[in-house]
Design a protein around this motif. Structure first.
Motif, mmCIF file in Angstrom:
data_model
loop_
_atom_site.group_PDB
_atom_site.id
_atom_site.type_symbol
_atom_site.label_atom_id
_atom_site.label_comp_id
_atom_site.label_asym_id
_atom_site.label_seq_id
_atom_site.Cartn_x
_atom_site.Cartn_y
_atom_site.Cartn_z
ATOM 1 N N THR A 1 0.832 -1.211 0.000
ATOM 2 C CA THR A 1 0.000 0.000 0.000
ATOM 3 C C THR A 1 0.866 1.260 0.000
ATOM 4 O OG1 THR A 1 -1.563 -1.281 1.303
ATOM 5 C CG2 THR A 1 -1.966 1.083 1.155
ATOM 6 N N VAL A 2 2.038 1.158 0.661
ATOM 7 C CA VAL A 2 2.940 2.323 0.688
ATOM 8 C C VAL A 2 3.274 2.718 -0.747
ATOM 9 C CG1 VAL A 2 5.208 3.163 1.397
ATOM 10 C CG2 VAL A 2 3.909 1.691 2.921
ATOM 11 N N LYS A 3 3.634 1.694 -1.541
ATOM 12 C CA LYS A 3 4.013 1.960 -2.943
ATOM 13 C C LYS A 3 2.849 2.552 -3.728
ATOM 14 C CE LYS A 3 7.832 -1.051 -4.348
ATOM 15 N NZ LYS A 3 7.957 -2.443 -3.908
ATOM 16 N N ARG B 1 0.131 3.928 -2.740
ATOM 17 C CA ARG B 1 -0.308 5.239 -2.254
ATOM 18 C C ARG B 1 0.672 6.342 -2.657
ATOM 19 N NH1 ARG B 1 -2.712 5.206 3.832
ATOM 20 N NH2 ARG B 1 -4.335 3.758 3.199
ATOM 21 N N ALA B 2 1.969 5.995 -2.613
ATOM 22 C CA ALA B 2 2.986 6.969 -3.014
ATOM 23 C C ALA B 2 2.778 7.327 -4.479
ATOM 24 C CB ALA B 2 4.380 6.393 -2.814
ATOM 25 N N ARG B 3 2.481 6.290 -5.269
ATOM 26 C CA ARG B 3 2.270 6.543 -6.700
ATOM 27 C C ARG B 3 1.045 7.428 -6.904
ATOM 28 N NH1 ARG B 3 3.692 6.053 -11.712
ATOM 29 N NH2 ARG B 3 2.148 5.558 -13.310
ATOM 30 N N THR B 4 -0.043 7.062 -6.264
ATOM 31 C CA THR B 4 -1.281 7.833 -6.432
ATOM 32 C C THR B 4 -1.083 9.279 -5.978
ATOM 33 O OG1 THR B 4 -2.378 5.788 -5.820
ATOM 34 C CG2 THR B 4 -3.763 7.731 -6.063
ATOM 35 N N MET C 1 10.039 -8.768 -18.040
ATOM 36 C CA MET C 1 9.419 -7.849 -17.077
ATOM 37 C C MET C 1 8.439 -6.910 -17.797
ATOM 38 S SD MET C 1 11.097 -4.738 -14.963
ATOM 39 C CE MET C 1 10.986 -3.752 -16.431
ATOM 40 N N ASP C 2 7.280 -6.759 -17.219
ATOM 41 C CA ASP C 2 6.313 -5.799 -17.778
ATOM 42 C C ASP C 2 6.639 -4.419 -17.209
ATOM 43 O OD1 ASP C 2 4.234 -4.293 -18.606
ATOM 44 O OD2 ASP C 2 2.667 -5.758 -18.093
ATOM 45 N N SER D 1 3.802 1.210 -12.660
ATOM 46 C CA SER D 1 2.569 1.520 -11.924
ATOM 47 C C SER D 1 2.597 0.973 -10.495
ATOM 48 C CB SER D 1 1.349 1.013 -12.678
ATOM 49 O OG SER D 1 1.416 -0.390 -12.759
ATOM 50 N N SER D 2 3.637 0.180 -10.175
ATOM 51 C CA SER D 2 3.717 -0.352 -8.809
ATOM 52 C C SER D 2 4.062 0.732 -7.789
ATOM 53 C CB SER D 2 4.776 -1.459 -8.739
ATOM 54 O OG SER D 2 6.058 -0.891 -8.817
ATOM 55 N N GLY D 3 4.550 1.874 -8.285
ATOM 56 C CA GLY D 3 4.897 2.958 -7.369
ATOM 57 C C GLY D 3 6.381 2.986 -7.038
#
Lengths: 186, 265
Positions: free
Chosen positions: A164-166, A168-171, B1-2, B8-10
């Motif tokens: 979720t950290v990832k 949420r950081a992205r969003t 790898m996509d 988009s994984s952040g």
């Protein structure tokens, strides 16, 4: 950054490498507020933030020869110097003991930027965006960017799963980017 | 790898904010070199973050401008403003100065040490050669003494042997005191002559020992008078009743030349 900004950056780098006084003045006048802003956001104590600002400028001037444009923009490089200096200070034993009293206060989520910054008409729209960002997104940026927490420390701190950290950081940053581009175009 | 999924994984946002674990960070930096799209995305994320950071801009106290720009001279290495940061800078140059001084000192010390140890080594080498020669000399001397001792010991054992019969030979010409002794082992027939006093023979001549057996004179071998040689082994002899020494041509004779009879028992 726009194209004209890039050209200015190239000129600025050259002036700094030449140790030109005017280059240093341009650097200070254009960036001291941003640098001081991020340093203060991390340290929250004015006197120490001022010291770190000085240290950061000296570091930028003395290490300008080590800056590699291929690895990113000058601003990114300079900002990371300021941020790292401030984070190093905050993590130092000396700071931790002296700032123990302020510590609990510092752990509180990001202050409202408009309350802490001086008036700058260019920033009005951006401040609105940041002010209106959902607290869960603000928190995540606060932990990662201003506290220098790792992903797992952030997960622990906010009591959310690592994944979720990832996301949420992205969003959070996507939202900021969208809003900023709307400001630019609108 | 996509790549899309990865982006988009952040992970880009986390990298930009410094939140990745070291292993994730390394992986990200490797991919950054491989995929230009990833680099583009990182740039956009950074721009977003920078605009966001800009929202927190805060003007420092105006007095700070001159203070900090004053340090710029220091950073350029030509200022003389004595401030806190100047000290930081100075301590850096001081550190370098100390480092340079320390390495120079180390160089001087090591040069001196090299010279010192080289001369010590040289000295030791000389002493080693001297000792080595002395050792060889001692070994040689020891061998000489040992050989001499062995000979003397053998001679003494011969004299002490109860089976050895010792016969004294005196000069025929009573005006001289020439003499020798013959040692004869009655079990083995081994015969030795010990020259006590005999003159050097003339050129081309040699002394010859004769054994008298059953009334005839038998050749017992030729010898050269070297008194310090001690006993000299000659030919084995069976049942001698008497001994005689004559002067014969070098190599000896079949029959003794009686007019040159020097010694007899």
């Amino acid at each position: 950054m726009t194209k004209s900004d890039r050209i200015q950056e190239v000129e600025l780098i050259q002036l700094l490498r030449d140790r030109n006084r005017r280059g240093m003045e341009i650097l200070y006048d254009n960036y001291s507020a941003v640098f001081y802003g991020i340093i203060f956001q991390i340290i929250k104590i004015e006197a120490i933030s001022e010291d770190i600002l000085q240290e950061s400028f000296v570091k930028i001037w003395s290490n300008i020869s080590q800056y590699d444009p291929a690895k990113g923009r000058l601003f990114t490089w300079m900002l990371s110097i300021c941020r790292n200096n401030a984070l190093d200070k905050v993590r130092s034993r000396e700071f931790l003991t002296s700032a123990q009293n302020q510590n609990s206060e510092r752990l509180v989520s990001t202050e409202n930027p408009s309350l802490t910054t001086s008036f700058n008409p260019d920033l009005i729209g951006i401040r609105d965006v940041v002010d209106n960002l959902d607290p869960e997104y603000k928190q995540i940026i606060e932990c990662l960017y201003f506290r220098g927490f790792t992903q797992s420390e952030t997960a622990l701190k906010l009591n959310i799963p690592l994944g979720t950290v990832k996301t949420r950081a992205r969003t959070a940053i996507m939202k900021l980017r969208q809003s900023f581009s709307q400001i630019k175009t609108g | 790898m996509d790549l899309k999924e990865y982006i988009s994984s952040g992970v880009v946002e986390l990298y930009a904010m410094g939140g990745l674990q070291p292993s994730e960070k390394r992986e990200f930096e490797q991919r950054l070199l491989l995929y230009p799209e990833l680099a583009e995305e990182l740039e956009k994320v950074r721009e977003g973050l920078e605009v966001f950071t800009g929202a927190y801009s805060k003007n420092p106290r105006p007095a700070l401008r001159e203070m900090i720009l004053g340090k710029s001279n220091t950073a350029g290495g030509k200022g003389d403003d004595p401030g806190k940061l100047l000290q930081v800078e100075r301590s850096h140059t001081l550190t370098y100065k100390y480092l340079i001084a320390a390495s120079l000192a180390a160089l001087v010390i090591s040069t001196f040490a090299s010279w010192f140890f080289y001369s010590r080594w040289d000295e030791a080498e000389d002493r080693y050669v001297t000792l080595f020669n002395e050792k060889n000399q001692l070994a040689q001397n020891y061998n000489l003494v040992k050989n001499s001792f062995d000979k003397t010991y053998a001679d003494m054992m011969l004299m002490r042997d109860e089976n050895v019969i010792i016969t004294q030979l005196n000069s025929t010409d009573t005006t001289h005191h020439y003499q020798a002794r013959v040692y004869w082992n009655r079990n083995t027939g081994e015969t030795y002559i010990d020259i006590l006093d005999l003159p050097e023979p003339d050129q081309g001549l040699q002394y010859q020992l004769w054994a008298v057996t059953d009334g005839t004179m038998t050749d017992a071998g030729v010898f050269t008078p070297v008194p310090e040689m001690g006993m000299q082994r000659v030919k084995n002899v069976q049942q001698p009743s008497a001994w005689a020494v004559t002067l014969e041509p070098t190599g000896g004779s079949q029959v003794p030349t009686m007019e040159h009879l020097m010694l007899h028992s």
